[in-house]
Write an enzyme that holds these catalytic residues in place. Structure first.
Site, PDB file in Angstrom:
ATOM      1  N   SER A  20       0.717  -1.199   0.143  1.00  0.00           N
ATOM      2  CA  SER A  20       0.168  -0.142  -0.012  1.00  0.00           C
ATOM      3  C   SER A  20       1.032   1.248  -0.067  1.00  0.00           C
ATOM      4  O   SER A  20       1.993   1.185   0.669  1.00  0.00           O
ATOM      5  CB  SER A  20      -0.933   0.064   1.289  1.00  0.00           C
ATOM      6  OG  SER A  20      -1.958   1.123   1.249  1.00  0.00           O
ATOM      7  N   ASP A  21       0.630   2.173  -0.672  1.00  0.00           N
ATOM      8  CA  ASP A  21       1.092   3.526  -0.668  1.00  0.00           C
ATOM      9  C   ASP A  21       0.253   4.596  -0.587  1.00  0.00           C
ATOM     10  O   ASP A  21      -0.879   4.482  -1.102  1.00  0.00           O
ATOM     11  CB  ASP A  21       2.020   3.631  -2.104  1.00  0.00           C
ATOM     12  CG  ASP A  21       2.994   4.877  -1.819  1.00  0.00           C
ATOM     13  OD1 ASP A  21       3.855   4.781  -0.854  1.00  0.00           O
ATOM     14  OD2 ASP A  21       2.821   5.885  -2.545  1.00  0.00           O
ATOM     15  N   GLN A  22       0.523   5.661  -0.032  1.00  0.00           N
ATOM     16  CA  GLN A  22      -0.411   6.971   0.215  1.00  0.00           C
ATOM     17  C   GLN A  22       0.174   8.290  -0.184  1.00  0.00           C
ATOM     18  O   GLN A  22       1.369   8.527   0.156  1.00  0.00           O
ATOM     19  CB  GLN A  22      -0.953   6.844   1.366  1.00  0.00           C
ATOM     20  CG  GLN A  22      -1.989   7.954   1.436  1.00  0.00           C
ATOM     21  CD  GLN A  22      -2.391   8.036   2.876  1.00  0.00           C
ATOM     22  OE1 GLN A  22      -1.882   8.208   4.032  1.00  0.00           O
ATOM     23  NE2 GLN A  22      -3.966   7.646   3.061  1.00  0.00           N
TER      24      GLN A  22
END
Length: 197
Positions: free
Chosen positions: A68-70
């Site tokens: 996951s990356d934000q």
């Protein structure tokens, strides 16, 4: 059931994963994040989420690896990451106060045995209240959110900074869109509400 690996050492993502009630391992991804203002934020977070998941394939050759990356996109369209310091956080919050901004969270589930990946992204829009310098500094002193994109934790005292939250899945804002993750895991045969034996 296949081993599930969360390619993140983020305590926020680990806490969200626990909500699903599935056993999982945690491992730091062997991936270097880079923010590139020239790449559309939805493409950037998808690419980085997939990179994080795939970076653990050798260590976990028969697993479902979750990456996951934000990134945070401010009202002017600039992609912002985590602040580099307390003063960086002050600058971020000062510039964000009284405006609407969007979080983009990329999600990837990689089946390392089959070399199959599902990747997507979700967005969440936040509008901050008008804030005084004193309120900004008080918040930062009390919560110290220097490890968070946008310089706040909505799951903590950061909620006091908010005027409005908009989106389909609040967990997107925290860094791991669980609604999308449940769908992705289902594609790979993991039923969150099924038998866990």
């Amino acid at each position: 059931m296949k081993i599930i690996v969360l390619a993140s050492t983020s305590p926020y993502r680990m806490q969200l994963m626990r909500q699903l009630g599935l056993p999982f391992h945690v491992a730091a991804p062997q991936y270097q994040e880079q923010i590139d203002q020239e790449i559309a934020p939805e493409l950037l977070v998808k690419h980085q989420a997939a990179g994080k998941a795939k970076s653990l394939a050798q260590k976990y050759p028969d697993a479902l690896i979750i990456g996951s990356d934000q990134v945070f996109v401010d009202a002017s369209g600039r992609v912002l990451g985590k602040p580099d310091s307390l003063e960086g956080a002050v600058r971020q919050l000062r510039g964000m106060a009284g405006k609407s901004h969007t979080f983009y969270t990329g999600l990837s589930v990689y089946d390392s045995n089959r070399d199959e990946t599902l990747t997507g992204f979700a967005t969440y829009r936040v509008t901050l209240r008008a804030l005084t310098e004193q309120e900004i500094r008080c918040y930062l002193q009390r919560e110290n959110p220097l490890d968070c994109a946008g310089s706040f934790k909505v799951e903590g005292l950061g909620i006091a900074l908010m005027q409005r939250l908009e989106g389909d899945d609040y967990t997107t804002l925290i860094g791991l869109p669980l609604i999308k993750l449940v769908d992705f895991l289902g594609h790979f045969g993991v039923r969150v509400l099924g038998d866990q034996a």
